[in-house]
Design a protein around this motif. Structure first.
Motif, mmCIF file in Angstrom:
data_model
loop_
_atom_site.group_PDB
_atom_site.id
_atom_site.type_symbol
_atom_site.label_atom_id
_atom_site.label_comp_id
_atom_site.label_asym_id
_atom_site.label_seq_id
_atom_site.Cartn_x
_atom_site.Cartn_y
_atom_site.Cartn_z
ATOM 1 N N UNK A 184 75.338 67.387 19.502
ATOM 2 C CA UNK A 184 74.481 66.628 20.582
ATOM 3 C C UNK A 184 73.872 65.381 19.744
ATOM 4 N N UNK A 185 73.435 65.545 18.590
ATOM 5 C CA UNK A 185 72.536 64.713 18.110
ATOM 6 C C UNK A 185 73.125 63.547 17.337
ATOM 7 N N UNK A 186 72.451 62.587 17.023
ATOM 8 C CA UNK A 186 73.165 61.338 16.309
ATOM 9 C C UNK A 186 72.604 61.588 14.932
ATOM 10 N N UNK A 187 73.384 61.297 13.698
ATOM 11 C CA UNK A 187 73.056 61.555 12.509
ATOM 12 C C UNK A 187 73.254 60.361 11.599
ATOM 13 N N UNK A 197 65.238 48.776 13.735
ATOM 14 C CA UNK A 197 64.800 48.733 15.047
ATOM 15 C C UNK A 197 65.482 49.344 16.082
ATOM 16 N N UNK A 198 66.556 48.760 16.362
ATOM 17 C CA UNK A 198 67.474 48.977 17.599
ATOM 18 C C UNK A 198 67.995 50.428 17.493
ATOM 19 N N UNK A 199 68.430 51.001 16.351
ATOM 20 C CA UNK A 199 69.085 52.163 16.299
ATOM 21 C C UNK A 199 67.757 53.021 16.414
ATOM 22 N N UNK A 200 66.655 52.934 16.092
ATOM 23 C CA UNK A 200 65.727 53.718 16.094
ATOM 24 C C UNK A 200 65.063 53.701 17.608
ATOM 25 N N UNK A 201 65.077 52.831 18.216
ATOM 26 C CA UNK A 201 64.319 52.711 19.589
ATOM 27 C C UNK A 201 65.490 52.588 20.774
ATOM 28 N N UNK A 311 76.249 54.965 17.145
ATOM 29 C CA UNK A 311 75.136 55.532 16.104
ATOM 30 C C UNK A 311 75.384 57.065 15.791
ATOM 31 N N UNK A 312 75.633 57.167 14.705
ATOM 32 C CA UNK A 312 75.728 58.365 13.719
ATOM 33 C C UNK A 312 76.690 59.363 14.567
ATOM 34 N N UNK A 313 77.608 58.876 14.791
ATOM 35 C CA UNK A 313 78.702 59.794 15.436
ATOM 36 C C UNK A 313 78.728 59.709 16.867
ATOM 37 N N UNK A 314 77.754 59.237 17.743
ATOM 38 C CA UNK A 314 77.531 59.140 18.995
ATOM 39 C C UNK A 314 77.340 57.515 19.473
#
Length: 350
Positions: A184-187, A197-201, A311-314
């Motif tokens: 379920x998580x992006x890694x 910033x865009x990935x983080x927020x 992002x990160x698989x998702x």
């Protein structure tokens, strides 16, 4: 100061920063705060497991309102203190955003429960839980116990940090194992918690049963604009005075354009005016290696255009009104950009 009715309509967005001892939470928080030109609507709550709030003294230089809770963990001995602090922050400041940096032994699920307390649930809304994972700790995860496991399971975004301290061949295996364990998580693999910033927020994606759900249509997306800086691998803030020289911040616009950035990070991009076959493109996304952790742009199919934010698989594939062709920017770690671009070219029709 916002009154109670305004708080009910505009709850404070909460970003929880979790991670085991020494993973890099403070490094991440300092990086995030450095992106902002003004922090007048931001409060940072730092929980130090000790008598001296060293992190708070360092972070206060960034201009945000600081609240420190020391001599315990907010999930257990300081639970009542956290509830009181959150109530005070809401009534006295009413910020738009709250960062909570937890101790290395805090359980994010408990923090989620605290924010759901009747006295707080209308005042706060968890936007994202970000967990920093020291790459060295992954193989030793079984000895760290349930709190370590919960820090990962609760995360919307996991930063596999300090990848420069492990064997390069271990990183793809770690990414694959984490994705398999916590789908379920992006890694995102990072060095010194460098993330854009865009990935983080960005808002977390929906919770898929498997990786194929990245193709599902959703309502929210972040549209790609020509010339927008993409800095996932270098960590530059948008508008950073050095960003114009960074190949990752400004990837090119040709079929084969691969730039190797320090630390094994690679940026490359793809552009074509012809439509892509949608089923082939979906298969291409499903088969991307986990080391490709960022794909963003617009895609032209035969009968529609779509925007992708991966992002990160998702990721999300959403309708857009673009009249241009396909424009995609990629960021990865130790991947062969040309190989991936050649596979993508097989999706082009005609």
């Amino acid at each position: 100061m916002r009154n109670e009715s305004m708080l009910e309509k505009n709850p404070t967005e909460v970003v929880v920063l979790a991670g085991f001892l020494g993973a890099g939470k403070t490094t991440l928080l300092k990086r995030v705060l450095s992106w902002e030109t003004t922090l007048k609507d931001t409060v940072v709550l730092v929980n130090e497991f000790g008598d001296v709030g060293i992190d708070g003294g360092l972070l206060g230089e960034n201009g945000a309102d600081m609240v420190e809770l020391t001599s315990g963990c907010i999930c257990c001995t300081l639970k009542v203190g956290l509830i009181q602090a959150l109530a005070d922050i809401a009534s006295r400041i009413g910020p738009k955003r709250l960062f909570i940096e937890t101790t290395g032994v805090a359980d994010p699920f408990t923090i989620r429960e605290i924010l759901a307390e009747p006295s707080l649930r209308d005042k706060y809304r968890i936007k994202k839980i970000v967990t920093v994972l020291d790459a060295d700790f992954w193989e030793a995860r079984e000895i760290f116990g349930p709190i370590f496991e919960n820090q990962l399971k609760a995360a919307n975004l996991i930063l596999l940090n300090k990848i420069d301290t492990v064997e390069s061949g271990d990183v793809p295996r770690f990414l694959s194992e984490i994705h398999e364990t916590i789908p379920e998580s992006q890694i995102v693999p990072t060095i010194h918690c460098r993330i854009d910033p865009e990935t983080f927020f960005s808002a977390p994606t929906s919770s898929p049963e498997d990786r194929e759900a990245i193709i599902g249509m959703v309502n929210h997306f972040l549209p790609f604009k020509s010339g927008v800086a993409l800095s996932a691998s270098c960590g530059h803030a948008f508008g950073d005075e050095h960003a114009h020289d960074c190949p990752t911040c400004h990837p090119g616009e040709h079929h084969h354009n691969t730039d190797v950035v320090t630390g094994g990070y690679v940026s490359f991009s793809f552009q074509d005016h012809r439509p892509l076959d949608e089923s082939l493109f979906n298969a291409f996304l499903r088969e991307l290696p986990w080391e490709v952790f960022r794909v963003k742009g617009d895609v032209k199919f035969e009968d529609r255009h779509a925007s992708i934010n991966f992002v990160g698989g998702r990721g999300d594939l959403s309708e857009c009104r673009s009249n241009n062709g396909t424009r995609l920017a990629f960021v990865g770690w130790n991947v062969e950009g040309d190989d991936i671009l050649n596979r993508l070219k097989n999706c082009v029709r005609g």
